[in-house]
Design an enzyme around this catalytic site. Structure first.
Site, PDB file in Angstrom:
ATOM      1  CB  SER A 180      -0.865  -0.104   1.249  1.00  0.00           C
ATOM      2  OG  SER A 180      -2.063   0.841   1.184  1.00  0.00           O
ATOM      3  CG  ASP A 239      -7.067  -2.314  -3.381  1.00  0.00           C
ATOM      4  OD1 ASP A 239      -7.766  -1.632  -2.727  1.00  0.00           O
ATOM      5  OD2 ASP A 239      -5.969  -2.404  -3.343  1.00  0.00           O
ATOM      6  CG  HIS A 291      -5.896  -1.998   0.182  1.00  0.00           C
ATOM      7  ND1 HIS A 291      -5.200  -1.553  -0.847  1.00  0.00           N
ATOM      8  CD2 HIS A 291      -5.240  -1.431   1.225  1.00  0.00           C
ATOM      9  CE1 HIS A 291      -4.309  -0.878  -0.423  1.00  0.00           C
ATOM     10  NE2 HIS A 291      -4.157  -0.931   0.836  1.00  0.00           N
TER      11      HIS A 291
END
Length: 454
Positions: free
Chosen positions: A306, A391, A426
């Protein structure tokens, strides 16, 4: 209610301003009274013991401090200092007991627990006996007690619930997470070293490895980092990591600016127009590990996910020669394009983190470090990039674009691999066994890069 059950507190906050009201629990028909009104950038929380309210607040203290005021008149003008502000110490939590106050603090990238005796105002820190660890308050519902319960873990200690007598200073282990497979903590050790950034700031690095590991240019090392949102990387026990340590791998965490490991200023120095500090910190950590002989560029793998993917992606453009391989999971790498698109769910709320690129100052600064925009014609190391099709935080097309542009500009012979899971968002898979399968896939890639076959 306060832990003492003497008062009822109404608290409201928007993240940068607080407001609290109180009521004597024995007079439930009275009106609530205001402690301190809402002010921009004034945060505080309230607890009670004896004849005082205690406040954890950032009043004239970005890293927070502890104040108190008499319950008879707790307005702001009567707040008096108990724990002063310290630019190198971030106070995270405060709990009040009948005879003690306990705070959790970040100092030198470690969590410290301070105990203050309210009868004589003497104070001390709990000694945990390790150089690198994590200690956090557990559930402490009792007010009239000398016992404090906390959760403890480290790179070499499984998660443990412990009891601490605040008077005698004796500790007692109550419960520890079981680790299958005959884990022996005495076979591993951890330590802390420091790198020096280009601006002379010292950056902490936490290391763990199996005892007997010989450090050399052939030692495989995995360097992890995040560095955003003020999120601090705690040194906790990960049973999956043992499989790497037992194969001679050294695991390192770079506590770069952008987190809060060294206090609130550590976060402020790694966001907005200071964001590049996060990337140069990570590069400095990699250079330190190589210079001190823990590994070499041919055995060093960088790992981030991320916003940590942004970290390793930006460091990659700066110094591709430092890494054997890079693993970037759901990486936030097309920063400028995403922050220009206000229709995306997270864009406008993250202007405080990255800046609003509709302002030309932030536009050009973000562009100067965004991994996608800074790709150049040069040899890149081997890479594994992962994404989830569903995501909604880092849209799948960000890593897809990034990989395509990296492949088009890579002048070396490295492999740049892309793996998109068509069912994921995610985060990792929802089932425990699927999570282990995903982790095994990442580890298998790393072991292959290091040339470890068993």
């Amino acid at each position: 209610t306060t832990k003492s059950n003497s008062f009822v507190i109404i608290s409201t906050s928007n993240g940068i301003a607080s407001e609290c009201w109180y009521l004597d629990a024995e007079k439930p028909l009275d009106k609530f009274r205001l402690i301190a009104g809402r002010e921009q950038n004034l945060e505080y929380s309230v607890d009670h013991s004896g004849s005082h309210f205690y406040f954890l607040t950032n009043l004239n203290a970005p890293n927070f401090r502890v104040l108190r005021a008499p319950v008879t008149n707790p307005t702001l003008k009567n707040w008096k200092e108990v724990i002063p502000a310290d630019s190198s110490v971030l106070i995270l939590t405060m709990e009040a007991f009948k005879n003690h106050i306990v705070t959790t603090e970040r100092r030198d990238a470690l969590l410290k627990v301070r105990v203050i005796n309210l009868l004589n105002m003497e104070q001390h820190y709990i000694d945990f006996g390790e150089e690198v660890y994590t200690a956090l308050p557990s559930v402490n519902p009792e007010f009239n007690t000398n016992l404090f319960y906390y959760y403890y873990t480290s790179f070499t200690t499984p998660g443990s619930t412990c009891e601490y007598n605040m008077t005698t200073r004796k500790k007692r282990l109550l419960k520890q997470n079981e680790v299958l497979g005959g884990f022996d903590p005495t076979k591993y050790e951890s330590k802390r070293i420091w790198a020096t950034a280009p601006d002379s700031t010292t950056i902490p690095i936490s290391l763990v490895y199996r005892k007997g590991t010989r450090f050399s240019a052939n030692t495989p090392l995995l360097l992890y980092g995040y560095g955003a949102y003020g999120y601090s990387i705690n040194t906790t026990f990960d049973p999956n990591l043992i499989s790497l340590l037992d194969r001679g791998v050294v695991y390192a965490v770079a506590h770069v600016r952008g987190g809060q490991e060294m206090g609130r200023h550590w976060y402020n120095q790694g966001k907005l127009l200071n964001k590049k500090n996060s990337f140069t910190d990570f590069v400095a950590c990699a250079e330190k590990l190589i210079a001190d002989g823990y590994t070499s560029a041919s055995k060093l793998i960088a790992h981030g996910s991320s916003a940590g993917g942004l970290l390793v992606g930006a460091a990659l453009n700066m110094r591709p020669d430092l890494f054997k391989a890079v693993v970037a999971e759901v990486p936030f790498v097309d920063v400028l394009t995403s922050m220009l698109d206000s229709t995306q769910a997270l864009t406008t709320v993250e202007y405080n983190e990255w800046g609003n690129p509709h302002d030309s100052t932030f536009y050009y600064y973000i562009k100067s470090y965004s991994p996608y925009d800074q790709i150049k014609k040069m040899p890149y190391p081997n890479m594994l990039v992962t994404s989830g099709y569903n995501d909604n935080q880092v849209q799948y097309f960000e890593p897809v674009k990034w990989v395509a542009k990296l492949r088009a500009n890579n002048t070396g012979n490295s492999q740049i691999l892309l793996w998109i899971d068509m069912s994921l968002g995610h985060s990792q898979s929802s089932g425990r066994y699927l999570q282990l399968k995903d982790q095994a896939f990442i580890y298998a890639y790393m072991l292959n890069q290091w040339g470890i076959t068993e």
